[in-house]
Design a protein around this motif. Structure first.
Motif, short mmCIF file in Angstrom:
data_model
loop_
_atom_site.label_atom_id
_atom_site.label_comp_id
_atom_site.label_asym_id
_atom_site.label_seq_id
_atom_site.Cartn_x
_atom_site.Cartn_y
_atom_site.Cartn_z
N VAL A 248 0.86 -1.17 0.00
CA VAL A 248 0.00 0.00 0.00
C VAL A 248 0.90 1.22 0.00
CG1 VAL A 248 -1.76 1.27 1.26
CG2 VAL A 248 -1.72 -1.21 1.34
N GLN B 91 0.87 5.68 -0.58
CA GLN B 91 -0.03 6.83 -0.47
C GLN B 91 0.48 7.99 -1.31
OE1 GLN B 91 -1.59 8.17 3.07
NE2 GLN B 91 -2.16 10.09 2.19
N LEU C 12 -7.16 2.10 3.75
CA LEU C 12 -6.47 3.08 2.91
C LEU C 12 -6.86 4.50 3.31
CD1 LEU C 12 -7.01 1.49 -0.63
CD2 LEU C 12 -4.92 1.45 0.73
N GLY D 220 -4.52 6.50 -0.92
CA GLY D 220 -3.83 5.24 -0.72
C GLY D 220 -4.05 4.26 -1.85
N ALA E 279 -11.81 2.02 2.90
CA ALA E 279 -11.44 3.42 2.97
C ALA E 279 -12.66 4.23 3.36
CB ALA E 279 -10.89 3.92 1.63
N ARG F 137 -7.02 2.37 -5.97
CA ARG F 137 -6.67 3.63 -5.32
C ARG F 137 -7.93 4.27 -4.75
NH1 ARG F 137 -2.46 7.24 -6.01
NH2 ARG F 137 -1.79 6.18 -7.93
#
Length: 652
Positions: free
Chosen positions: A328, A330, A477, A481, A602, A628
């Motif tokens: 992962v 960012q 995330l 992310g 997320a 994403r």
């Protein structure tokens, strides 16, 4: 009647909150298409609002077609012989479901098949709405390895005796429904009911099942070479020789006849290359050779030997290949400044090789899901950001996975505040995100009355705790992310927002979720690459929106079906009726694999005055797919967003 479950007595509040009766249904079918496949077995159990059983009924059906996947449902032609046809039992089915909520696991599938059979028999069903136990399980957010019926049943301690038998599956579903309704009542949730309206489904005569192929897939066909047994062939257009005859001759020669074109199709047969069909469009996008009917007949006369599947299986050896860890990363955002993350190891579905272990970002709220209530949107959003920085995840709705509540000014006007107190959740101090001192917390707990006996302690509680402990924490995330995805046939992105219909029914803003199938420049190839409420399925079938769930939209992505030039899917949302995302609150994303195992989560709520929001992007990087969480907002609405990605909007 006193009704109980394996976890104790069902509280009277359940039937007060959910006053309707239910018809729990399961069907076994000859295939996946309700338009052309048929119901082979149906079982229905009537359940009263208080959870008590009323009437149970089931039958086998013999529609006179190939029964399809016998290895799954065990319903052979011999077993079905002499059974009634659907028309013979149509009145019985209609009476059993009349005026009730139809309940099934993946209810859209069962409803579509029953509605199609009812349309064939000219015997419409009077069902206003349906309840999917998969959707209800998602809404409860239970700690499960996936959303399969066997996993949900195991969590609730319901034994399965004969999977894919409609009678036993219905018995299991009745118990799953009872447990799920008690849990939903405990949390004060509105049921995710879907209307059963719309025009009658289009139906076709039952089609014969695809002939099985005994030969190993032999790859793409190269012009000027012979076809090889195991190659995948697709027919399209009006052929001179009947399609059934061509299919039989191709299967007899050892070719694998498919019903749709994909990147694995070896050759497409079309009598006229000038035809415009979906199969031809898919073939051209994948660079698949297209031959005429005459050319195919010449090739069919000299098909080269292939590799027998049974022989290949006997020679196969089991090897373990190293798998790169899912990572992962960012894209930094000025509002956050959050450092890079690395995904945790996870127990994947059987067809996905588990990645190796990797460190995760930790904090005092790691493993916590925190619900922020009250306050203006900017203050609540800032608190949710702090929750993420502390290692936790902000929740959009009150579910069974919520562990803590942060109450800002005005929180006590939200019904979820009272439910949180009732079930004894931990409250956090807004300034420190530390627990409220225990005396105040103790004073806030009001007790559950009858619900205190649920869930029961003991062996079942221990088993359920073991299931929860075995489920790895999903990747969480931040905004921007990115995570690499394990391979799979499809992914499902759940987009949820606060359950306003249950909380503030007079002030619910409408959220439209859309998708764009684009190239790497984020431009669509044509207007039909815009997937929205009036065109919820992409022409390739690679992207589809399920739009009929309150407070939730499911976006299904099948990467193999995407056209070769458009290997990126952008998911967005817009708000109608003059509202903005500051009126909606947080948008929660949950990405799952095709079994329902959670891959990533997320929570996005940076948008305030914006009316459109890029939620997420799934795209191909090399031979890997990535997800994403974006969270990029725009002040303009849906039309401007579509034009920005190359869609030609009619202004008339």
């Amino acid at each position: 009647m006193i009704v109980g479950t394996s976890q104790g007595m069902i509280p009277a509040s359940m039937s007060s909150r959910y006053r309707q009766g239910y018809a729990v249904v399961d069907v076994e079918t000859s295939g996946l298409s309700p338009a052309s496949h048929r119901v082979l077995q149906v079982a229905i159990s009537q359940i009263a609002p208080d959870g008590s059983s009323e009437r149970t009924w089931s039958t086998l059906l013999d529609p006179g077609c190939n029964p399809g996947p016998v290895h799954i449902h065990g319903l052979t032609r011999e077993r079905l012989a002499g059974s009634p046809q659907y028309a013979d039992v149509a009145a019985e089915v209609a009476d059993l479901v009349d005026g009730r909520i139809l309940v099934a696991h993946n209810a859209q599938f069962d409803w579509n098949f029953l509605a199609a059979e009812a349309n064939r028999g000219n015997a419409p069903l009077t069902v206003d709405s349906r309840l999917c136990t998969m959707a209800l399980t998602r809404r409860l957010d239970l700690p499960l390895p996936n959303l399969k019926l066997e996993s949900v049943a195991a969590y609730w301690g319901v034994p399965q005796l004969a999977a894919h038998d409609a009678v036993d599956d219905t018995r299991v579903l009745v118990e799953v429904l009872r447990h799920s309704l008690v849990a939903a009542d405990r949390l004060g949730l509105a049921l995710p009911l879907t209307p059963c309206d719309g025009p009658p489904p289009v139906v076709y005569p039952a089609a014969p099942a695809r002939p099985p192929c005994r030969w190993v897939y032999a790859g793409r066909w190269t012009p000027s070479t012979p076809l090889v047994q195991g190659m995948k062939v697709v027919f399209t257009g009006e052929t001179r020789i009947p399609r059934e005859t061509l299919t039989a001759r191709a299967a007899a020669a050892g070719l694998d006849v498919m019903s749709s074109a994909s990147s694995r199709t070896s050759v497409v047969v079309c009598p006229d290359p000038g035809y415009r069909t979906r199969k031809l469009e898919a073939a051209r996008s994948h660079g698949t050779p297209v031959v005429s009917e005459e050319e195919f007949l010449r090739l069919l006369a000299q098909v080269a030997p292939g590799t027998d599947k049974s022989a290949a299986s006997s020679r196969a050896t089991i090897s373990r290949c190293p798998t790169p860890a899912d990572t992962v990363s960012q894209v930094p955002s000025p509002q956050e400044g959050v450092p890079s993350l690395v995904a945790p190891s996870r127990v994947a579905s059987p067809h996905v090789a588990p990645p190796s272990a990797a460190p995760v970002r930790r904090g005092p709220l790691t493993g916590h899901r925190v619900l922020v209530l009250g306050g203006p949107h900017t203050d609540a959003a800032a608190l949710r950001t702090r929750v993420g920085l502390a290692g936790g995840q902000a929740a959009a709705n009150f579910t069974s996975s919520v562990t803590d509540i942060v109450a800002l000014d005005g929180a006590d006007a939200d019904p979820r505040w009272h439910r949180g107190r009732a079930v004894g959740l931990q409250f956090l101090v807004p300034e420190t995100l530390l627990p409220v001192p225990s005396p105040a917390q103790a004073a806030g707990a009001t007790g559950l009355g009858e619900a205190e006996s649920w869930p029961a302690e003991g062996a079942l509680g221990t088993a359920r705790a073991g299931i929860a402990a075995a489920v790895p924490e999903p990747v969480v995330l931040p905004r921007g992310g990115v995570v690499d995805l394990p391979s799979g046939d499809s992914w499902s992105l759940g987009v949820c927002w606060a359950d306003g219909a249950a909380t503030y029914p007079d002030d619910v803003a409408e959220v439209d979720v859309v998708a764009f199938v684009t190239d790497d420049g984020e431009e669509v190839g044509g207007d039909d690459d815009f997937v929205f409420f009036n065109a919820p399925t992409h022409r390739s079938g690679a992207v589809a929106l399920e739009l009929d769930l309150p407070g939730e939209v499911l976006v299904t992505i099948r990467p193999e079906a995407l056209p070769a030039a458009t290997r990126r899917v952008i998911v967005a949302a817009t708000v109608a009726d003059g509202k903005a995302f500051g009126d909606i609150g947080p948008i929660e994303l949950t990405l799952r694999d095709d079994d329902g195992a959670t891959l990533a989560r997320a929570t996005l709520d940076a948008a305030t005055e914006e009316q459109s929001l890029i939620i997420a992007t799934l795209y191909q990087r090399g031979d890997r797919w990535r997800f994403r969480a974006v969270g990029q907002g725009y002040a303009s609405g849906l039309a401007s967003l579509a034009v920005r990605h190359g869609v030609d909007i009619d202004e008339d």
